[in-house]
Write a protein that holds these residues in place. Structure first.
Motif, mmCIF file in Angstrom:
data_model
loop_
_atom_site.group_PDB
_atom_site.id
_atom_site.type_symbol
_atom_site.label_atom_id
_atom_site.label_comp_id
_atom_site.label_asym_id
_atom_site.label_seq_id
_atom_site.Cartn_x
_atom_site.Cartn_y
_atom_site.Cartn_z
ATOM 1 N N ASN A 21 -6.028 -13.495 -7.840
ATOM 2 C CA ASN A 21 -6.795 -12.569 -8.668
ATOM 3 C C ASN A 21 -8.267 -12.531 -8.243
ATOM 4 O OD1 ASN A 21 -7.116 -10.641 -10.632
ATOM 5 N ND2 ASN A 21 -6.926 -12.029 -12.363
ATOM 6 N N SER A 22 -8.974 -11.543 -8.767
ATOM 7 C CA SER A 22 -10.337 -11.256 -8.314
ATOM 8 C C SER A 22 -11.399 -12.191 -8.886
ATOM 9 C CB SER A 22 -10.695 -9.814 -8.689
ATOM 10 O OG SER A 22 -10.506 -9.616 -10.079
ATOM 11 N N LYS A 44 -13.337 -14.554 -1.682
ATOM 12 C CA LYS A 44 -14.521 -13.828 -2.124
ATOM 13 C C LYS A 44 -14.196 -13.161 -3.461
ATOM 14 C CE LYS A 44 -16.664 -12.931 2.380
ATOM 15 N NZ LYS A 44 -15.839 -13.877 3.116
ATOM 16 N N PRO A 45 -14.882 -13.544 -4.538
ATOM 17 C CA PRO A 45 -14.621 -12.944 -5.850
ATOM 18 C C PRO A 45 -14.771 -11.422 -5.800
ATOM 19 C CG PRO A 45 -16.098 -14.824 -6.051
ATOM 20 C CD PRO A 45 -15.966 -14.541 -4.587
ATOM 21 N N GLY A 46 -14.020 -10.753 -6.657
ATOM 22 C CA GLY A 46 -14.084 -9.291 -6.711
ATOM 23 C C GLY A 46 -12.963 -8.612 -5.959
ATOM 24 N N ASN A 47 -12.174 -9.407 -5.228
ATOM 25 C CA ASN A 47 -11.062 -8.863 -4.449
ATOM 26 C C ASN A 47 -9.736 -9.446 -4.928
ATOM 27 O OD1 ASN A 47 -12.491 -7.335 -2.197
ATOM 28 N ND2 ASN A 47 -13.454 -9.342 -2.056
ATOM 29 N N ILE A 48 -8.697 -8.630 -4.910
ATOM 30 C CA ILE A 48 -7.343 -9.102 -5.153
ATOM 31 C C ILE A 48 -6.672 -9.291 -3.798
ATOM 32 C CG2 ILE A 48 -5.084 -8.537 -6.119
ATOM 33 C CD1 ILE A 48 -6.479 -7.029 -8.325
ATOM 34 N N TYR A 49 -6.159 -10.495 -3.563
ATOM 35 C CA TYR A 49 -5.550 -10.841 -2.282
ATOM 36 C C TYR A 49 -4.039 -11.022 -2.427
ATOM 37 C CZ TYR A 49 -10.267 -12.306 -0.731
ATOM 38 O OH TYR A 49 -11.594 -12.361 -0.404
ATOM 39 N N ARG A 50 -3.345 -10.757 -1.341
ATOM 40 C CA ARG A 50 -1.981 -11.260 -1.174
ATOM 41 C C ARG A 50 -2.001 -12.060 0.117
ATOM 42 N NH1 ARG A 50 4.022 -8.608 -0.566
ATOM 43 N NH2 ARG A 50 5.054 -10.144 -1.890
ATOM 44 N N ILE A 59 -2.261 -10.930 3.800
ATOM 45 C CA ILE A 59 -1.326 -9.808 3.904
ATOM 46 C C ILE A 59 -1.997 -8.525 3.440
ATOM 47 C CG2 ILE A 59 0.892 -8.898 3.097
ATOM 48 C CD1 ILE A 59 1.793 -11.826 2.728
ATOM 49 N N SER A 60 -2.757 -8.619 2.338
ATOM 50 C CA SER A 60 -3.512 -7.453 1.855
ATOM 51 C C SER A 60 -4.728 -7.934 1.086
ATOM 52 C CB SER A 60 -2.638 -6.552 0.971
ATOM 53 O OG SER A 60 -2.271 -7.223 -0.224
ATOM 54 N N GLN A 61 -5.721 -7.066 1.008
ATOM 55 C CA GLN A 61 -6.956 -7.375 0.290
ATOM 56 C C GLN A 61 -7.561 -6.064 -0.187
ATOM 57 O OE1 GLN A 61 -9.889 -9.514 2.601
ATOM 58 N NE2 GLN A 61 -11.572 -8.926 1.238
ATOM 59 N N LYS A 62 -7.916 -5.981 -1.476
ATOM 60 C CA LYS A 62 -8.549 -4.764 -1.989
ATOM 61 C C LYS A 62 -9.478 -5.115 -3.144
ATOM 62 C CE LYS A 62 -5.004 -3.451 -5.385
ATOM 63 N NZ LYS A 62 -4.162 -2.352 -5.899
ATOM 64 N N PRO A 63 -10.555 -4.328 -3.323
ATOM 65 C CA PRO A 63 -11.458 -4.576 -4.453
ATOM 66 C C PRO A 63 -10.725 -4.360 -5.776
ATOM 67 C CG PRO A 63 -12.442 -3.092 -2.834
ATOM 68 C CD PRO A 63 -11.003 -3.222 -2.468
ATOM 69 N N ASP A 64 -11.078 -5.154 -6.771
ATOM 70 C CA ASP A 64 -10.492 -5.026 -8.102
ATOM 71 C C ASP A 64 -11.343 -4.046 -8.913
ATOM 72 O OD1 ASP A 64 -9.326 -5.236 -10.553
ATOM 73 O OD2 ASP A 64 -9.626 -7.391 -10.784
ATOM 74 N N LEU A 65 -10.871 -2.818 -9.033
ATOM 75 C CA LEU A 65 -11.645 -1.782 -9.710
ATOM 76 C C LEU A 65 -11.698 -1.973 -11.223
ATOM 77 C CD1 LEU A 65 -10.553 1.396 -7.689
ATOM 78 C CD2 LEU A 65 -12.539 -0.087 -7.345
ATOM 79 N N THR A 66 -10.813 -2.796 -11.777
ATOM 80 C CA THR A 66 -10.871 -3.030 -13.220
ATOM 81 C C THR A 66 -12.135 -3.779 -13.620
ATOM 82 O OG1 THR A 66 -9.684 -5.156 -13.213
ATOM 83 C CG2 THR A 66 -8.338 -3.153 -13.302
ATOM 84 N N LEU A 67 -12.767 -4.479 -12.679
ATOM 85 C CA LEU A 67 -13.975 -5.239 -12.997
ATOM 86 C C LEU A 67 -15.152 -4.337 -13.355
ATOM 87 C CD1 LEU A 67 -13.865 -8.059 -10.288
ATOM 88 C CD2 LEU A 67 -13.117 -8.170 -12.671
#
Length: 233
Positions: free
Chosen positions: A38-39, A79-85, A112-120
């Motif tokens: 989690n982010s 790195k906080p703020g990102n959701i990783y797999r 495997i994947s990394q994207k910013p968590d827009l819910t933040l």
């Protein structure tokens, strides 16, 4: 000479077998896993107070199913703020193991994947700008201010007469729902009580949100506007 050659050949075979056995043992004690990370880290209680990564396993992320992860993942640059797999190797640590330590070692393999968590983006302090046809409402001569916390899934604010707090039970990039809100029990003039009932009822009906121009737009499932809040600088 022949006996000497046989002796050294026996040592060679023994060494090969020992190495092979060691590799087999290592492979048996190692497992590959895939984690969602989690982010944000959250406070948790291990040997003492600490912050924990939040993880899930499975093909898809399930809202509200994050678990505290008390160990370290060696080599993982979080790195906080990102959701990783990510993919990790899990190795069984041989004894003796300290009483307060994990028997498993986690080693990072790959992202495997990394994207910013827009819910933040919803984590902020907001002032109620409108509810229905009412603009810039106040209660007890004070603006109605709410604080949203996406990481801790909570809301806290002033609803016109009392303060309210409660859980955010669902949060995606476009959807939001609140659980049972707890409130203080102060008695107020009728106008403030009517305003507060309208605010708490609207919070129960909110299902969708959108953030644009520093405003948080909250609506019903079919898109009917309920509340607009302005980001407080």
């Amino acid at each position: 000479m022949k006996r000497l050659l046989i002796f050294y050949f026996g040592i060679f075979l023994s060494s090969m077998y020992s190495c092979k056995s060691t590799k087999i043992a290592e492979n048996r004690s190692m497992e590959e896993k895939v984690f969602w990370i989690n982010s944000t880290k959250l406070p948790c209680q291990g040997v003492g107070p600490m912050t924990c990564l939040q993880i899930q396993e499975g093909a898809e992320i399930e809202d509200g199913k994050w678990l505290n992860f008390f160990s370290n993942i060696e080599g993982f640059d979080y790195k906080p703020g990102n959701i990783y797999r990510i993919k990790v190797n899990v190795t069984q640590i041989p004894p003796p193991i300290p009483a307060d330590a994990s028997s498993l070692k986690y080693s990072f393999v790959e992202v495997i994947s990394q994207k910013p968590d827009l819910t933040l983006r919803i984590t902020d302090i907001w002032r109620l700008e409108s509810i229905g046809e009412m603009k810039n409402p106040t209660g007890m001569d004070k603006p109605l201010i709410f604080e949203f916390n996406a990481a801790e899934r909570g809301i806290f604010g002033f609803s016109g007469c009392n303060t309210v707090r409660g859980p955010i039970t669902k949060l995606t990039e476009t959807e939001i729902e609140f659980g049972n809100l707890m409130s203080t029990m102060m008695a107020c003039p009728q106008a403030e009580m009517i305003l507060e009932r309208g605010v708490t009822q609207a919070l129960k009906e909110i299902k969708k949100y959108k953030i644009e121009n520093n405003r948080l737009n909250l609506a019903t499932r079919d898109g009917t506007p309920l509340m607009i809040l302005l980001k407080v600088d």
